[in-house]
Design a protein around this motif. Structure first.
Motif, mmCIF file in Angstrom:
data_model
loop_
_atom_site.group_PDB
_atom_site.id
_atom_site.type_symbol
_atom_site.label_atom_id
_atom_site.label_comp_id
_atom_site.label_asym_id
_atom_site.label_seq_id
_atom_site.Cartn_x
_atom_site.Cartn_y
_atom_site.Cartn_z
ATOM 1 N N ARG A 71 75.561 25.148 38.942
ATOM 2 C CA ARG A 71 74.864 26.425 39.116
ATOM 3 C C ARG A 71 75.721 27.630 38.737
ATOM 4 O O ARG A 71 75.263 28.755 38.816
ATOM 5 N N CYS A 72 76.954 27.410 38.341
ATOM 6 C CA CYS A 72 77.881 28.512 38.083
ATOM 7 C C CYS A 72 77.698 29.074 36.672
ATOM 8 O O CYS A 72 77.475 28.330 35.722
ATOM 9 N N TYR A 73 77.805 30.379 36.550
ATOM 10 C CA TYR A 73 77.692 31.030 35.243
ATOM 11 C C TYR A 73 79.025 31.605 34.782
ATOM 12 O O TYR A 73 79.065 32.617 34.110
ATOM 13 N N GLN A 74 80.104 30.948 35.157
ATOM 14 C CA GLN A 74 81.389 31.319 34.586
ATOM 15 C C GLN A 74 81.269 31.018 33.096
ATOM 16 O O GLN A 74 80.786 29.950 32.722
ATOM 17 N N PRO A 75 81.616 31.949 32.198
ATOM 18 C CA PRO A 75 81.277 31.806 30.775
ATOM 19 C C PRO A 75 81.671 30.473 30.134
ATOM 20 O O PRO A 75 80.866 29.870 29.423
ATOM 21 N N ASP A 76 82.878 29.978 30.383
ATOM 22 C CA ASP A 76 83.308 28.732 29.734
ATOM 23 C C ASP A 76 82.528 27.530 30.259
ATOM 24 O O ASP A 76 82.101 26.669 29.495
ATOM 25 N N GLU A 77 82.319 27.486 31.567
ATOM 26 C CA GLU A 77 81.593 26.361 32.160
ATOM 27 C C GLU A 77 80.124 26.394 31.758
ATOM 28 O O GLU A 77 79.522 25.366 31.452
ATOM 29 N N ALA A 78 79.533 27.578 31.738
ATOM 30 C CA ALA A 78 78.126 27.696 31.347
ATOM 31 C C ALA A 78 77.930 27.276 29.892
ATOM 32 O O ALA A 78 76.945 26.616 29.555
ATOM 33 N N MET A 79 78.870 27.636 29.008
ATOM 34 C CA MET A 79 78.753 27.248 27.607
ATOM 35 C C MET A 79 78.834 25.725 27.461
ATOM 36 O O MET A 79 78.044 25.128 26.735
ATOM 37 N N LYS A 80 79.724 25.105 28.203
ATOM 38 C CA LYS A 80 79.851 23.652 28.119
ATOM 39 C C LYS A 80 78.582 22.978 28.648
ATOM 40 O O LYS A 80 78.095 22.009 28.082
ATOM 41 N N VAL B 90 75.335 24.424 26.079
ATOM 42 C CA VAL B 90 75.455 24.074 24.666
ATOM 43 C C VAL B 90 75.960 22.648 24.482
ATOM 44 O O VAL B 90 75.628 21.988 23.510
ATOM 45 N N GLY B 91 76.754 22.168 25.418
ATOM 46 C CA GLY B 91 77.289 20.818 25.301
ATOM 47 C C GLY B 91 78.679 20.771 24.705
ATOM 48 O O GLY B 91 79.249 19.702 24.535
ATOM 49 N N SER B 92 79.216 21.930 24.373
ATOM 50 C CA SER B 92 80.581 21.973 23.844
ATOM 51 C C SER B 92 81.282 23.182 24.446
ATOM 52 O O SER B 92 80.656 24.066 25.001
ATOM 53 N N GLY B 93 82.565 23.202 24.334
ATOM 54 C CA GLY B 93 83.332 24.310 24.879
ATOM 55 C C GLY B 93 84.410 23.782 25.809
ATOM 56 O O GLY B 93 84.452 22.596 26.136
ATOM 57 N N PRO B 94 85.297 24.663 26.265
ATOM 58 C CA PRO B 94 86.428 24.213 27.073
ATOM 59 C C PRO B 94 86.057 23.814 28.494
ATOM 60 O O PRO B 94 86.740 23.021 29.114
#
Length: 122
Positions: A20-29, A32-36
């Motif tokens: 449920r978190c919208y921290q930018p890196d976690e939300a992108m992963k 989108v399925g990719s990211g740090p």
């Protein structure tokens, strides 16, 4: 080595917080399925409790820690105020003139009747 007592506790934590978190890196992963991914989870995976996490006293599975960087909503990028564009005339139209009423035979002339009634009362 991880800060969680078991793999089930780690999954419960991710389910109740990271999902449920919208921290930018976690939300992108997550979206989108990719990211740090979340940098705090990477620190926790190395066996060190991140500074942003505080341990809860009466913790249940999935609520072992409280994350200070948890974001309920995505960040909102506010736009500045836009100045209105000057409007141009579409057609070369003359200024509206005073309306001239044309008397029609058989119809009452209300304006004349009102003028006449006003003159009678004076």
């Amino acid at each position: 080595m991880t800060v969680f007592p078991s793999a089930y506790a780690e999954r419960a934590w991710r389910e109740s917080h990271c999902r449920r978190c919208y921290q930018p890196d976690e939300a992108m992963k997550r979206v989108v399925g990719s990211g740090p991914g979340c940098p705090l989870l990477q620190i926790a995976a190395s066996g060190v409790v991140p500074e942003q996490w505080t341990k809860r006293r009466k913790a249940e599975m999935g609520n072992t820690y409280t994350c200070a960087d948890f974001r309920k909503r995505p960040p909102v990028a506010r736009k500045g105020r836009v100045e209105p564009m000057p409007q141009e005339e579409l057609f070369d139209a003359p200024e509206p003139a005073e309306k001239l009423l044309v008397p029609v035979e058989g119809w009452p002339d209300y304006a004349a009747l009102q003028r006449k009634a006003g003159a009678d009362h004076q």
